[in-house]
Design an enzyme around this catalytic site. Structure first.
Site, PDB file in Angstrom:
ATOM      1  N   SER A   1      31.808  61.025  43.298  1.00 17.52           N
ATOM      2  CA  SER A   1      32.451  61.681  44.431  1.00 17.52           C
ATOM      3  C   SER A   1      32.994  63.007  43.930  1.00 17.52           C
ATOM      4  O   SER A   1      33.827  63.035  43.023  1.00 17.52           O
ATOM      5  CB  SER A   1      33.574  60.800  44.982  1.00 17.52           C
ATOM      6  OG  SER A   1      34.050  61.284  46.212  1.00 17.52           O
TER       7      SER A   1
ATOM      8  N   ARG B   1      28.712  52.028  36.897  1.00 18.69           N
ATOM      9  CA  ARG B   1      27.748  52.053  38.004  1.00 18.69           C
ATOM     10  C   ARG B   1      26.425  52.669  37.553  1.00 18.69           C
ATOM     11  O   ARG B   1      25.368  52.305  38.072  1.00 18.69           O
ATOM     12  CB  ARG B   1      28.335  52.804  39.201  1.00 18.69           C
ATOM     13  CG  ARG B   1      29.511  52.060  39.823  1.00 18.69           C
ATOM     14  CD  ARG B   1      29.854  52.569  41.212  1.00 18.69           C
ATOM     15  NE  ARG B   1      30.970  51.815  41.780  1.00 18.69           N
ATOM     16  CZ  ARG B   1      31.385  51.903  43.028  1.00 18.69           C
ATOM     17  NH1 ARG B   1      30.772  52.741  43.868  1.00 18.69           N
ATOM     18  NH2 ARG B   1      32.404  51.182  43.469  1.00 18.69           N
TER      19      ARG B   1
ATOM     20  N   ARG C   1      32.883  47.058  41.644  1.00 14.02           N
ATOM     21  CA  ARG C   1      34.276  47.403  41.937  1.00 14.02           C
ATOM     22  C   ARG C   1      35.179  46.557  41.048  1.00 14.02           C
ATOM     23  O   ARG C   1      35.355  45.367  41.287  1.00 14.02           O
ATOM     24  CB  ARG C   1      34.586  47.166  43.416  1.00 14.02           C
ATOM     25  CG  ARG C   1      35.900  47.789  43.893  1.00 14.02           C
ATOM     26  CD  ARG C   1      36.158  47.449  45.349  1.00 14.02           C
ATOM     27  NE  ARG C   1      35.112  47.965  46.214  1.00 14.02           N
ATOM     28  CZ  ARG C   1      35.116  49.173  46.762  1.00 14.02           C
ATOM     29  NH1 ARG C   1      36.110  49.998  46.517  1.00 14.02           N
ATOM     30  NH2 ARG C   1      34.130  49.563  47.556  1.00 14.02           N
TER      31      ARG C   1
ATOM     32  N   GLU D   1      27.517  54.484  46.120  1.00 12.13           N
ATOM     33  CA  GLU D   1      28.219  55.629  45.540  1.00 12.13           C
ATOM     34  C   GLU D   1      28.303  55.522  44.018  1.00 12.13           C
ATOM     35  O   GLU D   1      28.648  54.477  43.470  1.00 12.13           O
ATOM     36  CB  GLU D   1      29.638  55.728  46.117  1.00 12.13           C
ATOM     37  CG  GLU D   1      30.458  56.875  45.531  1.00 12.13           C
ATOM     38  CD  GLU D   1      31.942  56.702  45.753  1.00 12.13           C
ATOM     39  OE1 GLU D   1      32.709  57.248  44.950  1.00 12.13           O
ATOM     40  OE2 GLU D   1      32.331  55.999  46.707  1.00 12.13           O
TER      41      GLU D   1
ATOM     42  N   ARG E   1      42.544  50.471  38.294  1.00 13.22           N
ATOM     43  CA  ARG E   1      42.900  50.478  39.714  1.00 13.22           C
ATOM     44  C   ARG E   1      43.112  49.044  40.212  1.00 13.22           C
ATOM     45  O   ARG E   1      42.312  48.156  39.912  1.00 13.22           O
ATOM     46  CB  ARG E   1      41.806  51.155  40.548  1.00 13.22           C
ATOM     47  CG  ARG E   1      41.563  52.604  40.153  1.00 13.22           C
ATOM     48  CD  ARG E   1      40.483  53.251  40.979  1.00 13.22           C
ATOM     49  NE  ARG E   1      40.176  54.588  40.477  1.00 13.22           N
ATOM     50  CZ  ARG E   1      39.227  55.378  40.963  1.00 13.22           C
ATOM     51  NH1 ARG E   1      38.479  54.964  41.972  1.00 13.22           N
ATOM     52  NH2 ARG E   1      39.023  56.571  40.441  1.00 13.22           N
TER      53      ARG E   1
END
Length: 428
Positions: free
Chosen positions: A356, A395, A277, A353, A262
């Protein structure tokens, strides 16, 4: 993509539902475009009928030996007019399709209204944060202390937002992914699939990444381009694109471990330190394909499957339902799972987070033309799709590092991971 028929019959209702998603639909402009589409459709059909009738008249007149030139002139005139209107009709349809592609999914009725993450609603918590007898460090400090997390080498190789893992930390990362896949395939009934890491534009469009989020994707220079997968959701959900699935085969449950790529175009300045991130990260993804009647219960089930991983690792977490303004583009309801990271905020800790989980109703299926055959009617209907992280491996590695750290900077290996680590109990 939303149902065009819904927009034709109730544009005001759709506009109101989109407003809470942060999308402003110009209802009057849509009505005008739809009115023009209807007019053109009727006119084109009428001209086509007249052209066909004229062609039949030419054949009959020719058989009778009559002069057919006036009829030929009329057919030419009708053909020219028909061509012009068909071109306009196609343009109106393309404009409507582009508009539909830009609209997010409608939220389910039980989703809390809100603007951003501050309006999300907590559903539950599990586990108690560890009470350290010292100020816990974050994963960046721990990785540097052990010499096993190397951002400088990654920057030399690829630039910012990349990380090199070494030794025991790299092995722990691999162990986590293997552990997750084993739990989901052996205990939760998912079928593991190995997928391409490059997909075509149709696959990206099918799940909603294109055209709206093209700036976040890494693409090749081919024509047409191929895209590095931003998540395994894209190739895995598209396995049913263009298919009609037998009712007996549903629900389909797939899982896969892939790298994810990403650009993070909309996150400038956010989480620039460490692994939270990044442009490249590993994720174990869960996807379910099901009937409309089963989809809402499937979301709770899928969320529970992701939570199980954290419970087995004994990592405290909380689960929240996202408000209408914080949900992803294709989602109709989303549960975020946030793991406790004690090293964040200078040792004060924070929930971040880690998964999701979303139900997308028929939003993706309509784009993909993915259907199932309803045995009661015998007719094909759109499936409902769900996806969720089970979990983001990087994560989860951060969570293990920070929750299992010792005062000397070493990291205890969770008991369930030790068989995957050759019995190793500590990373030093």
């Amino acid at each position: 993509m939303l149902d065009p028929q819904l927009l034709r019959t109730d544009p005001d209702g759709v506009a109101a539902a989109l407003t809470v998603r942060g999308y402003d639909l110009d209802v009057e402009a849509w009505r005008q475009l739809e009115a023009r589409r209807k007019d053109l459709q009727i006119t084109v059909q009428d001209l086509q009928n007249r052209k066909n009738q004229s062609a039949r008249s030419i054949g009959q007149a020719k058989a009778r030996g009559e002069d057919i030139q006036p009829l030929l002139d009329e057919v030419k005139h009708l053909g020219d007019e028909l061509g012009r209107l068909e071109t306009e009709f196609g343009e109106v349809q393309r404009r409507q399709q582009a508009w539909l592609m830009d609209m997010p999914n409608l939220a389910l009725p039980n989703v809390p209204a809100g603007r951003d993450e501050n309006d999300n609603v907590e559903l539950r918590r599990w586990g108690e944060p560890v009470a350290f007898g010292f100020t816990p460090r974050d994963h960046v400090e721990l990785g540097a202390a052990n010499g096993l997390l190397d951002a400088e080498s990654a920057a030399k190789l690829a630039g910012a937002r990349f990380t090199v893992l070494k030794g025991g930390l790299s092995r722990l990362h691999r162990a986590l992914a293997q552990f997750m896949l084993d739990v989901h395939t052996q205990e939760h009934g998912y079928t593991e699939v190995y997928l391409p890491y490059l997909v075509n534009p149709e696959a990206m469009t099918g799940t909603g990444q294109l055209p709206k989020f093209g700036d976040d994707a890494f693409a090749t220079t081919d024509d047409p381009p191929r895209y590095l997968v931003p998540t395994a959701e894209v190739p895995m959900t598209n396995l049913v694109a263009g298919e009609i699935v037998d009712a007996e085969a549903l629900p389909l449950r797939y899982t896969s471990q892939t790298p994810c790529f990403r650009r993070e175009a909309g996150s400038y300045g956010k989480d620039t330190r460490g692994m939270i991130r990044q442009h490249q990260f590993e994720k174990v993804e869960l996807v379910q394909i099901t009937t409309p009647e089963s989809a809402r219960a499937a979301l709770d089930e899928l969320t529970g499957h992701a939570e199980t991983i954290l419970q087995k690792l004994n990592l405290p977490y909380r689960t929240v339902v996202l408000c209408t303004g914080d949900m992803g583009f294709a989602a109709a309801r989303t549960h975020d799972i946030e793991v406790w990271l004690p090293g964040q905020n200078e040792g004060q800790g924070a929930y971040r987070e880690i998964s999701s989980c979303s139900v997308c109703t028929d939003f993706q299926a309509r784009r993909m033309k993915a259907r199932w055959r309803n045995p009661e009617t015998g007719k094909p209907e759109l499936v409902h799709t769900l996806n969720g992280s089970g979990l983001a491996v990087g994560r989860t590695l951060i969570a293990v590092m920070e929750n299992y750290q010792e005062q000397d900077g070493s990291i205890r290996v969770p008991e369930v991971l030790q068989p995957y680590m050759g019995g190793t109990e500590f990373i030093r």
